[in-house]
Design a protein around this motif. Structure first.
Motif, short mmCIF file in Angstrom:
data_model
loop_
_atom_site.label_atom_id
_atom_site.label_comp_id
_atom_site.label_asym_id
_atom_site.label_seq_id
_atom_site.Cartn_x
_atom_site.Cartn_y
_atom_site.Cartn_z
N ASP A 33 0.86 -1.19 0.00
CA ASP A 33 0.00 0.00 0.00
C ASP A 33 0.89 1.23 0.00
O ASP A 33 1.76 1.38 0.87
N TYR A 34 0.68 2.11 -0.98
CA TYR A 34 1.42 3.38 -1.08
C TYR A 34 0.39 4.48 -0.98
O TYR A 34 -0.53 4.57 -1.80
N ILE A 35 0.55 5.35 0.04
CA ILE A 35 -0.46 6.36 0.33
C ILE A 35 0.20 7.73 0.40
O ILE A 35 1.21 7.92 1.07
N PRO A 39 -4.57 15.30 -3.30
CA PRO A 39 -5.41 14.52 -4.21
C PRO A 39 -4.74 13.27 -4.75
O PRO A 39 -5.31 12.55 -5.55
N PHE A 40 -3.51 12.97 -4.31
CA PHE A 40 -2.77 11.84 -4.87
C PHE A 40 -3.36 10.50 -4.44
O PHE A 40 -3.48 9.59 -5.22
N GLY A 41 -3.68 10.37 -3.15
CA GLY A 41 -4.36 9.18 -2.67
C GLY A 41 -3.50 7.94 -2.60
O GLY A 41 -2.29 8.00 -2.47
N ALA A 42 -4.17 6.77 -2.70
CA ALA A 42 -3.52 5.49 -2.46
C ALA A 42 -3.52 4.63 -3.72
O ALA A 42 -4.44 4.68 -4.52
N VAL A 43 -2.45 3.83 -3.84
CA VAL A 43 -2.35 2.83 -4.90
C VAL A 43 -1.78 1.57 -4.28
O VAL A 43 -1.31 1.58 -3.13
N LYS A 44 -1.78 0.50 -5.04
CA LYS A 44 -1.30 -0.78 -4.53
C LYS A 44 -0.27 -1.38 -5.48
O LYS A 44 -0.45 -1.36 -6.68
N THR A 108 5.97 -3.42 2.48
CA THR A 108 4.55 -3.75 2.33
C THR A 108 3.64 -2.55 2.56
O THR A 108 2.45 -2.62 2.26
N TYR A 109 4.21 -1.48 3.10
CA TYR A 109 3.43 -0.27 3.38
C TYR A 109 4.37 0.92 3.26
O TYR A 109 5.49 0.89 3.79
N TRP A 110 3.90 1.95 2.55
CA TRP A 110 4.67 3.18 2.41
C TRP A 110 3.69 4.34 2.40
O TRP A 110 2.81 4.41 1.54
N ARG A 111 3.83 5.21 3.37
CA ARG A 111 2.97 6.39 3.43
C ARG A 111 3.86 7.61 3.61
O ARG A 111 4.68 7.66 4.52
#
Length: 127
Positions: A33-35, A39-44, A108-111
């Motif tokens: 999950d990249y968040i 307005p960019f939001g999240a992608v996988k 596995t996760y990047w915010r």
């Protein structure tokens, strides 16, 4: 011997600094999950990450990520950094704090936390 989560994240950021998407995304899980802030939001996953970053950074001639603080606790890694991007006519700077989670040697996760207005006020119009 397994690499530490911090080492994996730092390798990832070094590859991203070079705009080496192949090397960077090799360190990302297929369901990562990249968040980003709106307005960019999240992608996988790697394809989603590349679909966001590659066009956004198309006008960048050079990146420099100045790491200010790095903290890790097991699988979690926090990185405070100053992202510097050289465009054709100027440098654009953006303070960012990134939160990463690493499992089985992959991110596995990047915010990323940053002020969208700061970057967009300096960035060329997006296509």
């Amino acid at each position: 011997m397994a690499r530490a989560s911090k080492q994996i994240v730092l390798e990832f950021l070094e590859a991203m600094e070079r705009s080496d998407y192949a090397a960077a995304l090799h360190l990302v899980s297929s369901d990562c999950d990249y968040i980003n802030p709106p307005p960019f939001g999240a992608v996988k996953g790697p394809a989603g990450i590349r679909a966001v970053l590659e066009p956004f950074f198309a006008p960048v001639l050079e990146n420099r990520f100045e790491l200010k603080r790095v903290a890790d606790a097991g699988d979690l890694v926090f990185v405070e950094r100053l992202d510097r991007h050289r465009l054709h006519d100027k440098w654009v700077e953006l303070p960012v704090t990134g939160v990463f989670e690493v499992k089985a040697g992959l991110i596995t996760y990047w915010r990323d936390y940053f002020d969208v207005a700061t970057i967009m006020s300096e960035w060329p119009p997006l296509a």
